[in-house]
Design an enzyme around this catalytic site. Structure first.
Site, PDB file in Angstrom:
ATOM      1  N   HIS A   1      18.457 -30.684  45.039  1.00 14.72           N
ATOM      2  CA  HIS A   1      18.809 -32.032  45.468  1.00 14.72           C
ATOM      3  C   HIS A   1      17.780 -32.482  46.501  1.00 14.72           C
ATOM      4  O   HIS A   1      17.212 -31.670  47.230  1.00 14.72           O
ATOM      5  CB  HIS A   1      20.202 -32.052  46.092  1.00 14.72           C
ATOM      6  CG  HIS A   1      21.303 -31.808  45.117  1.00 14.72           C
ATOM      7  ND1 HIS A   1      21.624 -32.699  44.120  1.00 14.72           N
ATOM      8  CD2 HIS A   1      22.162 -30.760  44.983  1.00 14.72           C
ATOM      9  CE1 HIS A   1      22.640 -32.216  43.418  1.00 14.72           C
ATOM     10  NE2 HIS A   1      22.975 -31.038  43.918  1.00 14.72           N
TER      11      HIS A   1
ATOM     12  N   CYS B   1      20.656 -30.178  39.050  1.00 10.59           N
ATOM     13  CA  CYS B   1      21.826 -29.353  39.346  1.00 10.59           C
ATOM     14  C   CYS B   1      22.720 -29.235  38.099  1.00 10.59           C
ATOM     15  O   CYS B   1      22.316 -28.614  37.122  1.00 10.59           O
ATOM     16  CB  CYS B   1      22.582 -29.905  40.548  1.00 10.59           C
ATOM     17  SG  CYS B   1      23.684 -28.691  41.311  1.00 10.59           S
TER      18      CYS B   1
END
Length: 494
Positions: A436, A333
């Protein structure tokens, strides 16, 4: 609606873990249970099937209850962006960012209406709600605007248990002091005290319990032994405590995770820590990188500020040298964005507007925008092994594009069948992904670790392993069994 409330004398008393255990205990007894936390402040988040963000702890509690997570289980989520500001998430959607001083003026009434609506909705769908408070219910300076503790308990008329951490000392004073500071109608809801994190011989505690029950008129309904944190906490400061308590012996692989100031979703690394052959060490940007088998730059709520800190501290340069010498680097991310060439924030979404140089390890350029992407994803891997199913979720405000100019198209590859979710360089040395929960996928995790093992001349581990969610189920059952043997829930279910 039938409900149980769990409040604590302090932060980190063990409310979340106890709530999780109670959800599983009651689910196993045949109740249709839902967790609830009116307002949570955390950087560990989960994306529901509807694309809404909630605290990761409430997602774990939902899984413990045997149900899918809903945004109503955590209708207000505050994600700190700095020491004085937070992003406000209401029913899963970002509604802006606000300073601590302005939050209650702008959102208190809306927040309480949202909490009421969420409770009513959950009450029509479930037999029983297990509600968790936040911090202490007796913070005098905040009590008039507390959305999470006794206001919820009074609204539900919920029998409430007060949890105290005896490991830190002062437990009896904490209990008595908290009860003294509650209003009479609030105190009347406290039906039991739970002494948590107890180490030692129980009989030595009995005189104190007898005194406490006589002093307060409230029974001690449980003495829970000290249990190792089985899931990531909501506070990144606890990573230090968690690491110091690790009891792993010598391991085959050592992985360094950079402990960014605003590290987010460090739940990503629970599956790595569950591997007996892997040691995960969280490094401050000011520490020496050393010679780990892999370096991971995690997600963060303040990508640019944390990138600048990495550069100022020298950690960015250390990671660049490490990668140049053949070391394995993974960015997730915000960490993925840092591995690119440029991060631009033309509107100053994260703070200071401008363009900022990344680590230049992957050919991407990122623009921070006001529109957040939050969604679950199911993809198929290209690397480190073709065709592995991978599930995860995205939470990010940056949009990354591949830089074509001056870049050899053979120098990088799509990590998954959707190139927008991540890249890997041609040497499979530098990896980046927006997903994630990547390591929750057991076969993918093992395939990635096996590359590291091969570099060390170690034998590969079997890749036909279950996903982490199956291991999580075993952990939840063990947790519930342990807590149930030390906790009397009878006063709360009659």
């Amino acid at each position: 609606m039938k409900s149980i409330m769990v409040v604590g004398t302090t932060s980190h008393a063990g409310k979340s873990l106890l709530t999780t255990a109670i959800c599983r205990i009651l689910s196993r007894r045949g109740w249709r249970v839902a967790p609830f936390k009116g307002q949570n402040m955390a950087l560990n988040a989960y994306v529901t099937a509807s694309g809404g963000e909630i605290g990761y702890a409430q997602a774990v509690q939902a899984w413990a209850a045997g149900v899918v997570p809903w945004v109503e289980m955590n209708p207000i989520l505050l994600k700190p962006q700095g020491d004085m500001t937070s992003q406000v998430i209401i029913k899963g959607r970002s509604v802006g960012k606000v300073s601590a001083s302005d939050y209650y003026e702008q959102y208190f009434e809306l927040g309480w209406r949202t909490i009421e609506e969420s409770l009513q909705h959950l009450g029509t769908e479930f037999d029983l709600l297990v509600c968790e408070g936040a911090g202490s219910p007796a913070e005098i300076n905040l009590k008039h605007r507390d959305l999470t503790n006794m206001r919820v308990a009074k609204y539900l008329n919920a029998p409430t248990m007060l949890v105290v951490d005896i490991d830190r000392g002062g437990a009896f004073a904490h209990v008595v002091g908290t009860l003294e500071l509650l209003e009479p109608d609030e105190r009347a809801l406290i039906k039991g005290v739970v002494i948590n994190k107890f180490r030692g011989q129980r009989s030595l505690l009995d005189p104190g319990i007898k005194w406490l029950e006589e002093r307060t008129g409230i029974p001690v309904i449980g003495v829970i032994p000290y249990l190792q944190e089985v899931f990531s906490t909501e506070d990144s400061l606890d990573l230090l405590e968690r690491q110091s308590s690790s009891s792993k012996a010598q391991t085959d692989l050592n992985i360094a995770v950079i402990r960014l100031p605003r590290i987010a979703n460090f739940t990503d690394f629970d599956p790595l820590e569950s591997e007996s052959t892997v040691s995960v060490k969280y490094l401050s940007p000011k520490q020496d990188l050393g010679h780990p088998d892999a370096v991971i730059i995690p997600g963060t709520k303040t990508t640019i500020a944390d990138l600048l800190l990495l550069q100022k501290s020298g950690m960015a340069e250390a990671i660049q040298h490490y990668a140049a010498s053949g070391g394995t680097v993974l960015g997730i991310c915000g960490g993925y964005q840092m591995l690119g060439q440029i991060i631009a924030d033309p509107e100053g979404i994260e703070g200071q507007a401008g363009r900022f140089q990344g680590l230049n390890l992957l050919p991407i350029r990122t623009v921070i925008t006001g529109q957040k992407i939050a969604r679950q994803r199911q993809v198929s891997s290209n690397y480190p092994q073709q065709g592995l199913p991978v599930n995860g979720f995205e939470i990010h405000q940056g949009r990354s594009r591949i830089e074509q100019q001056g870049i050899d198209p053979q120098s990088y590859h799509a990590l998954f069948d959707d190139i927008n979710l991540g890249l890997v360089d041609s040497c499979q040395s530098v990896w980046g992904s927006y997903l994630h929960g990547l390591f929750d996928n057991g076969p993918w995790r093992r395939a990635w670790l096996n590359r590291l093992r091969q570099q060390r001349g170690l034998k590969s581990l079997p890749t036909g392993v279950a996903n982490y969610r199956e291991q999580r189920e075993q952990i939840l059952d063990s947790l519930a069994t342990e807590v149930e043997s030390h906790l009397d829930l009878t006063p709360f279910l009659s």
